[in-house]
Scaffold this motif. Structure first.
Motif, PDB file in Angstrom:
ATOM      1  N   PRO A  83       0.803  -1.231   0.000  1.00 45.45           N
ATOM      2  CA  PRO A  83       0.000   0.000   0.000  1.00 45.45           C
ATOM      3  C   PRO A  83       0.833   1.276   0.000  1.00 45.45           C
ATOM      4  CG  PRO A  83      -0.819  -1.560   1.630  1.00 45.45           C
ATOM      5  CD  PRO A  83       0.502  -2.076   1.156  1.00 45.45           C
ATOM      6  N   LEU A  84       2.048   1.208   0.537  1.00 44.74           N
ATOM      7  CA  LEU A  84       2.886   2.404   0.590  1.00 44.74           C
ATOM      8  C   LEU A  84       3.343   2.851  -0.799  1.00 44.74           C
ATOM      9  CD1 LEU A  84       5.052   1.608   3.741  1.00 44.74           C
ATOM     10  CD2 LEU A  84       3.080   3.129   3.568  1.00 44.74           C
ATOM     11  N   ILE A 122      -7.938  -2.695  -1.420  1.00 43.36           N
ATOM     12  CA  ILE A 122      -7.761  -4.016  -2.023  1.00 43.36           C
ATOM     13  C   ILE A 122      -6.532  -4.714  -1.451  1.00 43.36           C
ATOM     14  CG2 ILE A 122      -7.137  -5.195  -4.169  1.00 43.36           C
ATOM     15  CD1 ILE A 122      -8.989  -3.387  -5.651  1.00 43.36           C
ATOM     16  N   VAL A 123      -5.426  -3.993  -1.392  1.00 44.50           N
ATOM     17  CA  VAL A 123      -4.179  -4.610  -0.934  1.00 44.50           C
ATOM     18  C   VAL A 123      -4.263  -5.017   0.529  1.00 44.50           C
ATOM     19  CG1 VAL A 123      -1.720  -4.192  -0.552  1.00 44.50           C
ATOM     20  CG2 VAL A 123      -2.797  -3.416  -2.661  1.00 44.50           C
ATOM     21  N   ALA A 276     -15.930  -8.952  -0.414  1.00 41.34           N
ATOM     22  CA  ALA A 276     -16.818  -7.795  -0.541  1.00 41.34           C
ATOM     23  C   ALA A 276     -16.036  -6.491  -0.406  1.00 41.34           C
ATOM     24  CB  ALA A 276     -17.919  -7.862   0.511  1.00 41.34           C
ATOM     25  N   THR A 277     -15.085  -6.459   0.522  1.00 40.47           N
ATOM     26  CA  THR A 277     -14.273  -5.256   0.711  1.00 40.47           C
ATOM     27  C   THR A 277     -13.422  -4.974  -0.517  1.00 40.47           C
ATOM     28  OG1 THR A 277     -14.173  -5.725   3.091  1.00 40.47           O
ATOM     29  CG2 THR A 277     -12.595  -4.137   2.220  1.00 40.47           C
ATOM     30  N   LEU A 279     -14.157  -5.792  -3.591  1.00 41.54           N
ATOM     31  CA  LEU A 279     -15.052  -5.292  -4.631  1.00 41.54           C
ATOM     32  C   LEU A 279     -15.353  -3.803  -4.422  1.00 41.54           C
ATOM     33  CD1 LEU A 279     -17.590  -8.247  -5.022  1.00 41.54           C
ATOM     34  CD2 LEU A 279     -15.820  -7.530  -6.640  1.00 41.54           C
ATOM     35  N   CYS A 280     -15.562  -3.419  -3.167  1.00 36.71           N
ATOM     36  CA  CYS A 280     -15.778  -1.993  -2.865  1.00 36.71           C
ATOM     37  C   CYS A 280     -14.547  -1.173  -3.218  1.00 36.71           C
ATOM     38  CB  CYS A 280     -16.117  -1.816  -1.382  1.00 36.71           C
ATOM     39  SG  CYS A 280     -17.727  -2.477  -0.902  1.00 36.71           S
ATOM     40  N   GLY A 281     -13.375  -1.712  -2.920  1.00 40.83           N
ATOM     41  CA  GLY A 281     -12.138  -1.018  -3.272  1.00 40.83           C
ATOM     42  C   GLY A 281     -11.990  -0.859  -4.773  1.00 40.83           C
ATOM     43  N   PHE A 282     -12.377  -1.890  -5.523  1.00 39.16           N
ATOM     44  CA  PHE A 282     -12.271  -1.822  -6.978  1.00 39.16           C
ATOM     45  C   PHE A 282     -13.227  -0.776  -7.550  1.00 39.16           C
ATOM     46  CE2 PHE A 282     -13.113  -3.453 -11.314  1.00 39.16           C
ATOM     47  CZ  PHE A 282     -11.813  -3.398 -11.791  1.00 39.16           C
TER      48      PHE A 282
END
Length: 321
Positions: A83-84, A122-123, A276-277, A279-282
Motif C-alpha cells: 500500500p505504501l 484491495i491490498v 466484498a471489501t 469489490l468496494c475497493g475496486f
C-alpha cells in the motif's frame, strides 16, 4: 504491541522506494522534454532521450526505488509494503505541480485520492502469500493451466495494443500506453518474485541458479522491463504526469493482484467479508479513474480568456449613433 525491527526496516525501505520512484517520473519527464526540444520526441518514436543525462538520472532513481521496494519485501510482509507504493503517486503529483507546472484540478486531486484509497483497500484485504521453498515450486505454479491461460491472454492483448491501437490512438488515448505497461507489469512481478526467491534461497546456502527455471524467469523479467520502459517513456512524453502516475498505479496494482491470485491461488484463504471489501475497493478505483480522465484538461489555463458578457449596445459604434 510495537513494530518489530524487521518491520521498521521494511517500512523505511518502502517509504524510500515511494520517494525515489515518485521523483523518477519528474526527472525522466524533464529529460524527455529536453530531448524532444532537439530531436524526435519519444512519443513519436524517437530515442534521443538516451543521450539526455536527466533521463538517465531518472532511470537510476527509479532503479534505486525498485531495489528498495524489492528489499522491503525481504523484511516486512506484503500487506505493509504494497500500500505504501501509493505514496509515489502523491509525491509525483506534487512535484509535477511545482516543477513541471502541470496543474491538477481539484477534482483530479479527489480522483487521485479515490484511487489511492481503493487500491489500498484491495491490498490491505488481500490474502497472505504462500511460503515458497524452491524456484522449481514457483515454476510448477507458473506452468499450471490457469496461469498459462492468463499469460496467453496478456500476450494477445499486449500484441493487439502494440500493433493495432498504438499507431492509431497512442497519441490521444493514455490508456493504450498505460495498458501495455500494466499488463506486462503483472507478469514482471510474478517473475521478479521467482528471481527474488532464488536469490534469497541461494544466499541461505541452497543454490537456485543451477536450475534453468531461474534463468528463464530472469530473461522474462529483462524483456518485460525493457518493453515497459519503452512505452512508459512514450506515455510520459505525451500525457500529463500527474494523471499517468495514479492511473498506472491503479491498473498495475489491479492486474498484479489478479495474476497473484491466479498463480498462487490466494483466494483459497479468503472469506466473504474480504471479497466484498475488495469489490468496494475496486469500485472506488473505477470512480477515481473516471474523475482523473474527466479532469485531465481542467487544470490548464486558457491562453485567451473569453469575455464573460458582451453587449452590442455598448460598442463604440452604437454609442456614437
Amino acid at each position: 504491541m510495537g513494530m518489530s525491527s524487521d518491520n521498521v526496516r521494511g517500512l523505511v525501505l518502502a517509504l524510500s522506494s515511494s520517494i525515489f520512484i515518485g521523483s523518477s517520473f519528474i526527472i525522466k519527464k524533464k529529460g524527455l522534454k529536453k530531448a524532444g526540444a532537439t530531436g524526435l520526441r519519444a512519443g513519436q518514436g524517437g530515442y534521443s532521450y538516451l543521450y539526455e543525462p536527466f533521463w538517465w538520472a531518472g532511470m537510476i532513481t527509479m532503479i534505486v526505488g525498485e531495489i528498495a521496494n524489492f528489499a522491503a519485501y525481504a523484511y516486512a510482509p506484503a500487506i505493509l509494503v504494497t500500500p505504501l507504493g501509493a505514496l509515489s503517486i502523491i509525491f509525483s503529483a506534487v512535484l509535477a505541480h511545482f516543477i513541471l507546472e502541470e496543474k491538477l484540478h481539484i477534482f483530479g486531486v479527489l480522483g487521485c485520492a479515490l484511487c489511492v484509497v481503493g487500491s489500498t483497500t484491495i491490498v490491505l484485504h488481500a490474502p497472505q502469500e504462500r511460503n515458497i521453498d524452491s524456484v522449481t515450486e514457483v515454476w510448477g505454479l507458473a506452468t499450471e493451466p490457469g496461469f498459462l491461460v492468463y499469460t496467453l491472454l496478456v500476450v494477445i492483448l499486449v500484441s493487439i495494443l502494440i500493433f493495432r491501437y498504438v499507431p492509431r490512438y497512442g497519441q490521444t488515448h493514455m490508456i493504450v500506453y498505460v495498458g501495455i505497461c500494466s499488463l506486462m507489469g503483472s507478469l514482471t512481478v510474478m517473475c521478479v518474485k521467482a528471481v527474488g526467491i532464488a536469490v534469497k534461497l541461494s544466499f541461505s546456502g541452497m543454490n537456485q541458479f543451477k536450475y534453468y527455471q531461474t534463468w528463464v524467469f530472469t530473461l522474462v523479467v529483462t524483456f518485460c522491463c525493457l518493453l515497459q520502459v519503452n512505452y512508459l517513456n512514450k506515455a510520459l512524453d505525451t500525457f500529463n504526469t500527474a494523471v499517468i502516475s495514479p492511473v498506472y498505479y491503479v491498473m498495475f496494482t489491479t492486474f498484479t493482484i489478479i495474476a497473484s491470485m491466479i498463480m498462487f491461488k490466494d483466494w483459497d484463504s479468503q472469506g466473504a467479508a474480504d471479497i466484498a471489501t475488495e469489490l468496494c475497493g475496486f469500485i472506488t478505483i473505477l470512480s477515481g479513474t473516471f474523475l482523473l480522465h474527466k479532469t485531465i484538461d481542467m487544470g490548464k489555463t486558457p491562453s485567451v480568456r473569453s469575455p464573460v458578457f458582451t453587449s452590442p449596445d455598448l460598442s463604440p459604434s452604437s454609442s456614437s449613433r
